[in-house]
Design an enzyme around this catalytic site. Structure first.
Site, short mmCIF file in Angstrom:
data_model
loop_
_atom_site.label_atom_id
_atom_site.label_comp_id
_atom_site.label_asym_id
_atom_site.label_seq_id
_atom_site.Cartn_x
_atom_site.Cartn_y
_atom_site.Cartn_z
CB THR A 1 1.99 0.02 3.88
OG1 THR A 1 2.00 -0.73 2.68
CG2 THR A 1 3.40 0.15 4.41
CB THR B 1 -0.88 -0.03 1.27
OG1 THR B 1 -1.70 -1.19 1.22
CG2 THR B 1 -1.74 1.21 1.39
#
Length: 318
Positions: free
Chosen positions: A229, A178
């Protein structure tokens, strides 16, 4: 007047200069975060966000994104969106145009995007499709095509074996995951944004932490903006971003707050454990990050910077 700053996870450097240009001109943190992530979503070389993101187990690209404003804690998100290249912009539209809701998924998110006039695009590029096929090649080689035939026990066994292969596939070599962008503007507003195509080869409809407030991101102007992330399921279970904000509220510096959360998440049993990373930015411009691997960095750009700088994250080992 606050000194503007923007920070981001690995690979956010594609968008940070555009974000800082907005902030230098007196623009908002919300505009800066959206612009930075939009540029990352357009980066065809990135297989983990936007156009070109690696598809799910059925070969379909599904995108998640969210944005949160620190002064109001207003939140907008979309998940499992197909056919729209800029999920971060749809997430912002949810925040601003559909304030009675915070999260739209799947066909509902796509309907809303169409109503807002967002343009569709083919998200599956030749590069991401080739990577998907390469990774699944061992399973595909065992398939047997037939015509007007019913599934046999062998067909069922193949499908089970293929699913197990998908579940244990590691990401391709190179930076992955991400993308987070956190921005502080001249007015003192803080905004956190996240965009992702999710874990490669995921089960269709899987939604990770990126679209969930308190997990993938959280932003409270009193204490700080945070985004995660990596292994989203761990962040969901640990309420990762909110834990970091709580530690900032308790007086931890950003780096320590991030490390405390990762230490807590490391205690959770998880047969599919993968690395989780986190970033934090405070209202006074302090920032820091933590990760589970040596050499992990994050990107920083302040109003005085001519180029993106990279800072090390604190390493937290299980």
């Amino acid at each position: 007047m606050t000194t503007p700053i923007v920070i981001g996870s690995e690979r956010s450097e594609i968008g940070l200069p555009a974000a800082m240009s907005i902030l230098r001109d007196g623009g908002t943190a919300l505009d800066a975060v959206e612009e930075a992530l939009s540029r990352c979503e357009d980066n065809r070389a990135d297989l983990y966000v936007g156009t070109g993101g690696l598809p799910n187990a059925r070969g379909e690209v599904e995108l998640d994104a969210s944005v949160m404003v620190g002064s109001t804690r207003a939140f907008g998100a979309v998940a499992a969106v197909k056919g729209y290249p800029h999920p971060i912009s749809i997430a912002r539209a949810v925040l601003e145009r559909l304030p009675q809701h915070a999260l739209l998924v799947g066909q509902g998110a796509e309907l809303f995007a169409a109503e807002c006039g967002f343009q569709t695009a083919d998200l599956l590029t030749e590069e991401s499709l080739a990577e998907w096929r390469r990774a699944l090649a061992p399973a595909q080689a065992q398939s047997v095509e037939g015509e007007n035939t019913s599934a046999t026990s062998g067909d069922v066994a193949y499908r089970v074996a293929a699913l197990e292969l998908v579940r244990r596939l590691a990401p391709h070599e190179g930076p992955w995951g991400t993308i987070n962008v956190l921005a502080l503007d001249a007015s003192g507003e803080l905004v956190a944004g996240v965009s992702t195509s999710g874990y490669p080869y995921k089960y269709p409809g899987r939604v990770g932490d990126s679209a969930v407030p308190g997990a993938g991101n959280y932003c409270d102007l009193r204490y700080g903006a945070v985004a995660c992330t990596g292994r989203g399921e761990l962040s969901l279970r640990a309420t990762g971003a909110r834990v970091v904000v709580d530690r900032l509220a308790a007086g931890d510096d950003p780096e320590t707050a991030c490390a405390v959360m990762l230490e807590d998440a490391a205690c959770l049993p998880d047969a599919f454990r993968a690395e989780l990373r986190v970033l934090a930015l405070t209202p006074d411009g302090r920032h820091g990050g933590a990760a589970g691997q040596e050499g992990s960095t994050y990107a920083v750009m302040s109003a005085d910077d001519d180029a993106v700088r990279f800072r090390p994250r604190r390493v937290v080992t299980a």
